[in-house]
Design a protein around this motif. Structure first.
Motif, PDB file in Angstrom:
ATOM      1  N   ALA A   1       0.841  -1.200   0.000  1.00  0.00           N
ATOM      2  CA  ALA A   1       0.000   0.000   0.000  1.00  0.00           C
ATOM      3  C   ALA A   1       0.873   1.246   0.000  1.00  0.00           C
ATOM      4  O   ALA A   1       0.616   2.207  -0.740  1.00  0.00           O
ATOM      5  CB  ALA A   1      -0.922  -0.024   1.205  1.00  0.00           C
ATOM      6  N   CYS A   2       1.937   1.252   0.845  1.00  0.00           N
ATOM      7  CA  CYS A   2       2.844   2.408   0.852  1.00  0.00           C
ATOM      8  C   CYS A   2       3.482   2.587  -0.512  1.00  0.00           C
ATOM      9  O   CYS A   2       3.643   3.715  -0.994  1.00  0.00           O
ATOM     10  CB  CYS A   2       4.004   2.223   1.832  1.00  0.00           C
ATOM     11  N   ALA A   3       3.865   1.468  -1.123  1.00  0.00           N
ATOM     12  CA  ALA A   3       4.524   1.556  -2.424  1.00  0.00           C
ATOM     13  C   ALA A   3       3.577   2.158  -3.455  1.00  0.00           C
ATOM     14  O   ALA A   3       3.993   2.985  -4.279  1.00  0.00           O
ATOM     15  CB  ALA A   3       4.982   0.171  -2.867  1.00  0.00           C
ATOM     16  N   ASP A   4       2.310   1.751  -3.414  1.00  0.00           N
ATOM     17  CA  ASP A   4       1.335   2.327  -4.358  1.00  0.00           C
ATOM     18  C   ASP A   4       1.275   3.836  -4.230  1.00  0.00           C
ATOM     19  O   ASP A   4       1.236   4.566  -5.215  1.00  0.00           O
ATOM     20  CB  ASP A   4      -0.059   1.749  -4.088  1.00  0.00           C
ATOM     21  N   THR A   5       1.243   4.307  -2.958  1.00  0.00           N
ATOM     22  CA  THR A   5       1.182   5.748  -2.735  1.00  0.00           C
ATOM     23  C   THR A   5       2.397   6.434  -3.337  1.00  0.00           C
ATOM     24  O   THR A   5       2.285   7.469  -3.994  1.00  0.00           O
ATOM     25  CB  THR A   5       1.131   6.047  -1.226  1.00  0.00           C
ATOM     26  N   ALA A   6       3.582   5.856  -3.092  1.00  0.00           N
ATOM     27  CA  ALA A   6       4.801   6.466  -3.629  1.00  0.00           C
ATOM     28  C   ALA A   6       4.791   6.448  -5.147  1.00  0.00           C
ATOM     29  O   ALA A   6       5.223   7.398  -5.802  1.00  0.00           O
ATOM     30  CB  ALA A   6       6.028   5.733  -3.088  1.00  0.00           C
ATOM     31  N   GLU A   7       4.279   5.342  -5.717  1.00  0.00           N
ATOM     32  CA  GLU A   7       4.280   5.244  -7.174  1.00  0.00           C
ATOM     33  C   GLU A   7       3.396   6.293  -7.814  1.00  0.00           C
ATOM     34  O   GLU A   7       3.685   6.770  -8.906  1.00  0.00           O
ATOM     35  CB  GLU A   7       3.822   3.858  -7.598  1.00  0.00           C
ATOM     36  N   ARG A   8       2.295   6.630  -7.131  1.00  0.00           N
ATOM     37  CA  ARG A   8       1.427   7.668  -7.716  1.00  0.00           C
ATOM     38  C   ARG A   8       2.139   8.999  -7.788  1.00  0.00           C
ATOM     39  O   ARG A   8       1.798   9.857  -8.592  1.00  0.00           O
ATOM     40  CB  ARG A   8       0.143   7.795  -6.879  1.00  0.00           C
TER      41      ARG A   8
END
Lengths: 383, 221
Positions: free
Chosen positions: A274-281
């Motif tokens: 989930a954290c990675a998704d946020t960073a990817e956005r």
């Protein structure tokens, strides 16, 4: 299954079993108590004058009544009655005394004969059927002995004796057997219901996970198709570092989705994704690598492990590598990110829940490592 | 140095070819490619010094083929999307020189192939991760520095960063990592390729001949 769900299933199984079980107990109490009051009492009162020692018989009736109360209370509460074997002996004594006090053991004045078995069923409620059989055999012998001693040895009397003994014993054994069978059936019903609930829950979880994964795939597919279309049309120039970065981000996301193998990844991995998704956005290319057999960790530990990683990812400029290493003796989560600006300095050292954090900040790179030792394992390899 | 690439996706073959052609010294030449291992070996692959082999060919894992190739003294670098630790250790155990994960391709592909050609093993971050997470009771014992070096290499993929964290030289970091890998080369199933790795390591002065016996006896515990 989670321990919560298993505990819930066991509790509901107990409830079902108790509900079913109570019904048969109440029936046994009703039969025994009702028989004593509605049959034994009228028989005794009506034939009062016939007895050799009427007061003794009355005392026996009261004792028997007390026995019913004691046994009923114990059976309804699901425990063994106090002084069980004493009460069994008392019941025998009552049977013998009433038989002795009756001029004709085969007559209706000998109420104890049939009633003894019912009290035994209550006293020996849900115990091994052997004990009940022994008791009934004992009373049968007693009854036959009483008939013989009273001189009723002619064929008709003996036939009547056998009839009465057989009749009462089969009825009482049948009731006891039926109660036990009902209890077993209740057990099966409870187990089956619990198993069905478990299966339904597992199916629900799997379905939800599948939906969530499908949604993510759909969103990912749209953004990837846009990018590929741009490349194909020539709008996005592969030589442009920005375009390359976008490709790297998309590739990372696709890879992460494809790598998910478990039906329900551990909570820690989910949180990191989930954290990675946020960073990817935000446009950061995140690479998550996990090695080692996944372990379930308490929520507090997970939080402390994930916290520094979230902060590091938030500070990331373009690239980040997050690793989760599960070794026999410890679990380490690390993030290495490139930073345009260093984040506010935070100290290294132990934090809550047994997690230790090490941070290293250099030119343009932040390295955060969070470790927790696992209980009950030898560290390192053999030797 | 001739290399053959076996992968059932042509786009991957083209990609790897492009990576290898970026080498300014042009040290590697792709002499054979294809999706069928036997065809490639029968054709130009026969003179390849290193085989870059996709582990997942046409839907199934070809770990057993790796074993037969290693037994016939072919240098195999396994190239795969699947980075499951158990698969990596299994592949190394049967005698592959190295394991390269498809997403660490660009940075490490050339290094891995060149090292394999010289009978040295380049330890990719995925291999480092697999080694530290290995729970096989018969695994070789690693020293604390070797474990630390492997863990930091797995986390950061940069020897420079690892050297800085451990406050040692980059050379020492590489020594630790290589020694850990060599311990695995001397344990488990025997294969001519593993013997070649160990022989080269002794030549390089990385380990001593008597160390091999020590490693083996640790593994036997």
């Amino acid at each position: 299954m989670t321990s919560h769900a298993t505990a819930g299933a066991t509790a509901s199984a107990d409830l079902v079993r108790a509900r079913y079980g109570r019904g048969t107990t109440v029936a046994a109490v009703a039969v025994t108590g009702g028989w004593h009051v509605a049959y034994n009492l009228p028989a005794m009162v009506a034939l009062w004058g016939v007895y050799r020692w009427p007061v003794l018989v009355a005392a026996c009736w009261l004792t028997y009544g007390l026995g019913v109360v004691v046994a009923a209370r114990a059976a309804l509460a699901g425990r063994r009655p106090a002084g069980l074997w004493v009460w069994c002996a008392v019941t025998f004594a009552v049977t013998a005394l009433v038989a002795a006090a009756s001029p004709s053991p085969l007559g209706s004045e000998n109420w104890a004969w049939g009633a003894a078995g019912w009290l035994a069923i209550l006293l020996l409620w849900q115990r091994r059927i052997r004990e009940l059989l022994l008791f009934l055999a004992g009373t049968a012998v007693l009854s036959v002995g009483a008939v013989a001693l009273s001189g009723y040895t002619d064929r008709v009397s003996l036939a009547r004796t056998v009839m009465v003994v057989a009749g009462t014993v089969t009825l009482q054994l049948g009731f006891a057997g039926g109660a036990r069978a009902l209890r077993a059936a209740a057990q099966w019903a409870a187990t089956a219901a619990a198993a069905r609930a478990e299966a339904a829950t597992a199916a629900e979880i799997a379905e939800r996970t599948r939906h969530a994964r499908w949604d993510r795939y759909e969103r990912l597919r749209r953004s990837t198709v846009d990018l590929l279309r741009g490349l194909a049309d020539g709008e996005a120039d592969p030589a442009d570092p920005l375009v390359r970065h976008r490709c790297a981000v998309q590739a990372g996301r696709l890879r992460r989705l494809l790598v998910e193998r478990d039906d329900a990844p551990t909570a820690l991995i989910r949180e990191l994704h989930a954290c990675a998704d946020t960073a990817e956005r935000r446009g950061v290319a995140v690479d998550i690598s996990a090695v080692g057999a996944v372990r379930s960790l308490p929520a507090a530990v997970r939080r402390e492990l994930a916290e520094p990683i979230i902060v590091a990812l938030a500070a990331a400029a373009r690239r980040a590598r997050v690793t989760v290493t599960t070794m026999p003796a410890e679990v380490t989560v690390a993030a290495v990110v490139d930073t345009a600006q260093p984040p506010p300095p935070a100290p290294s050292g132990p934090v809550a829940a047994g997690v230790e954090i090490q941070r290293e900040q250099t030119e343009g790179q932040l390295w955060v490592e969070a470790t927790v030792r696992l209980p009950g394992q030898r560290s390192g390899g053999p030797g | 140095m001739p290399v053959a690439i076996i992968d059932d996706h042509p786009v991957v073959i083209e990609g790897v070819r492009a990576w290898l052609e970026r080498d300014p010294y042009a040290r590697v030449e792709v002499v054979a490619t294809g999706g069928d291992l036997d065809e490639v070996l029968a054709g130009g692959g026969a003179r390849a010094e290193v085989l870059l082999l996709d582990l997942n060919l046409h839907g199934h894992l070809v770990t057993d083929r790796v074993a037969t190739l290693a037994a016939a003294d072919h240098r195999v670098v396994v190239f795969s999307q699947d980075t499951d630790g158990d698969t990596i250790m299994a592949v190394l155990d049967v005698g592959a020189h190295a394991y390269l994960s498809k997403n660490e391709g660009p940075e490490h592909c050339l290094e891995t192939i060149l090292a394999a050609a010289a009978d040295r093993s380049y330890v990719t971050p995925s291999v480092a991760g697999a080694i530290i997470a290995d729970t096989d009771p018969a695994r070789p014992a690693l020293s604390p520095q070797e474990r630390r070096a492997l863990l930091l290499w797995f986390q950061s993929m940069s020897t420079q960063s690892v050297a800085r964290r451990m406050e040692i030289s980059e050379h020492t970091v590489r020594q630790y990592i290589k020694r850990a890998r060599l311990k695995y080369a001397s344990a488990g199933r025997a294969a001519p390729t593993k013997a070649a790795l160990l022989a080269r390591a002794i030549e390089d002065g990385l380990i001593r001949p008597e160390d091999v016996d020590t490693y083996r006896s640790h593994a036997a515990e």
